[in-house]
Design a protein around this motif. Structure first.
Motif, PDB file in Angstrom:
ATOM      1  N   LEU A  45       0.830  -1.217   0.000  1.00 54.92           N
ATOM      2  CA  LEU A  45       0.000   0.000   0.000  1.00 54.92           C
ATOM      3  C   LEU A  45       0.856   1.255   0.000  1.00 54.92           C
ATOM      4  O   LEU A  45       0.534   2.242  -0.673  1.00 54.92           O
ATOM      5  N   ARG A  46       1.944   1.226   0.754  1.00 54.15           N
ATOM      6  CA  ARG A  46       2.842   2.381   0.779  1.00 54.15           C
ATOM      7  C   ARG A  46       3.450   2.628  -0.598  1.00 54.15           C
ATOM      8  O   ARG A  46       3.473   3.747  -1.097  1.00 54.15           O
ATOM      9  N   ASP A  47       3.948   1.562  -1.221  1.00 53.52           N
ATOM     10  CA  ASP A  47       4.585   1.724  -2.523  1.00 53.52           C
ATOM     11  C   ASP A  47       3.579   2.094  -3.612  1.00 53.52           C
ATOM     12  O   ASP A  47       3.946   2.726  -4.602  1.00 53.52           O
ATOM     13  N   ALA A  48       2.316   1.728  -3.427  1.00 54.72           N
ATOM     14  CA  ALA A  48       1.268   2.113  -4.381  1.00 54.72           C
ATOM     15  C   ALA A  48       0.817   3.554  -4.175  1.00 54.72           C
ATOM     16  O   ALA A  48       0.000   4.068  -4.932  1.00 54.72           O
ATOM     17  N   GLY A  49       1.341   4.200  -3.144  1.00 54.82           N
ATOM     18  CA  GLY A  49       0.966   5.584  -2.865  1.00 54.82           C
ATOM     19  C   GLY A  49      -0.336   5.727  -2.113  1.00 54.82           C
ATOM     20  O   GLY A  49      -0.895   6.813  -2.023  1.00 54.82           O
ATOM     21  N   ARG A  50      -0.825   4.645  -1.547  1.00 55.55           N
ATOM     22  CA  ARG A  50      -2.102   4.652  -0.829  1.00 55.55           C
ATOM     23  C   ARG A  50      -1.952   4.857   0.674  1.00 55.55           C
ATOM     24  O   ARG A  50      -2.935   5.061   1.368  1.00 55.55           O
ATOM     25  N   ARG A 145       8.835   4.265 -15.153  1.00 56.54           N
ATOM     26  CA  ARG A 145       7.462   3.901 -15.527  1.00 56.54           C
ATOM     27  C   ARG A 145       7.017   2.603 -14.855  1.00 56.54           C
ATOM     28  O   ARG A 145       5.838   2.411 -14.597  1.00 56.54           O
ATOM     29  N   ARG A 146       7.938   1.714 -14.592  1.00 58.27           N
ATOM     30  CA  ARG A 146       7.588   0.393 -14.060  1.00 58.27           C
ATOM     31  C   ARG A 146       7.841   0.234 -12.564  1.00 58.27           C
ATOM     32  O   ARG A 146       7.420  -0.757 -11.977  1.00 58.27           O
ATOM     33  N   LEU A 147       8.518   1.168 -11.955  1.00 55.67           N
ATOM     34  CA  LEU A 147       8.994   0.987 -10.582  1.00 55.67           C
ATOM     35  C   LEU A 147       7.867   0.765  -9.578  1.00 55.67           C
ATOM     36  O   LEU A 147       7.953  -0.132  -8.738  1.00 55.67           O
ATOM     37  N   THR A 148       6.810   1.545  -9.650  1.00 58.58           N
ATOM     38  CA  THR A 148       5.716   1.381  -8.691  1.00 58.58           C
ATOM     39  C   THR A 148       5.127  -0.019  -8.794  1.00 58.58           C
ATOM     40  O   THR A 148       4.946  -0.703  -7.786  1.00 58.58           O
TER      41      THR A 148
END
Length: 167
Positions: A45-50, A145-148
């Motif tokens: 969730l953190r890495d997804a920006g949520r 572009r792919r990191l997230t």
């Protein structure tokens, strides 16, 4: 020398976490599994920006003079410090989820060794692939572009693996 340092640093950190994992073996396996899955999902969730969550880290770079003193020894030291994951900035949450998994899983040292080698190899692979691409800037753009997606996938896989391992 740099790659050797990365691998050694990753293995040392994983080894320390594995040694400390014995302290958590009195906890029931279901609780340890639940904690690993929860941390891995929070990491995703953190890495997804949520989820705005600060990671506990030493957010600075290793000094350049490490390499200037003696190139081979400096490359080994620089790699080792990066490989430990505690001396510099770590942008993704998956290494933290994996550290929690090693710390709480207990058992054999083999998965811990694999995690440490994987962390060191992953850190070595990034600059090697960038260099091999022949077009560093384009490679950087493609990675951005792919990191997230990559970081969310890694944390999610840790959660799935924890579910499979504790059966």
């Amino acid at each position: 020398m740099f790659t050797g340092g990365l691998l050694a640093g990753g293995v040392m950190t994983a080894g320390v976490l594995w040694l400390l994992s014995g302290l958590f073996t009195p906890l029931p396996a279901g609780i340890r599994q639940g904690l690993i899955v929860a941390v891995a999902l929070l990491a995703a969730l953190r890495d997804a920006g949520r989820l705005p969550l600060r990671l506990p880290q030493n957010a600075r770079q290793i000094p350049q003079d490490v390499l200037r003193r003696h190139l081979a020894r400096g490359a080994l030291q620089f790699g080792f410090e990066l490989g430990t994951g505690v001396r510099t900035y770590v942008s993704a949450s998956a290494p933290y989820a994996m550290a929690v998994a090693v710390l709480l899983s207990g058992g054999s040292y083999v998965p811990a060794l694999a995690a440490g080698l994987g962390f060191g190899a992953g850190r070595a692979l990034t600059p090697a692939l960038r260099r091999l691409s022949g077009h560093g800037e384009r490679w950087d753009d493609a990675l951005a572009r792919r990191l997230t997606g990559m970081t969310v996938l890694c944390s999610s896989l840790i959660a799935v693996a924890a579910c499979a391992v504790f059966r």
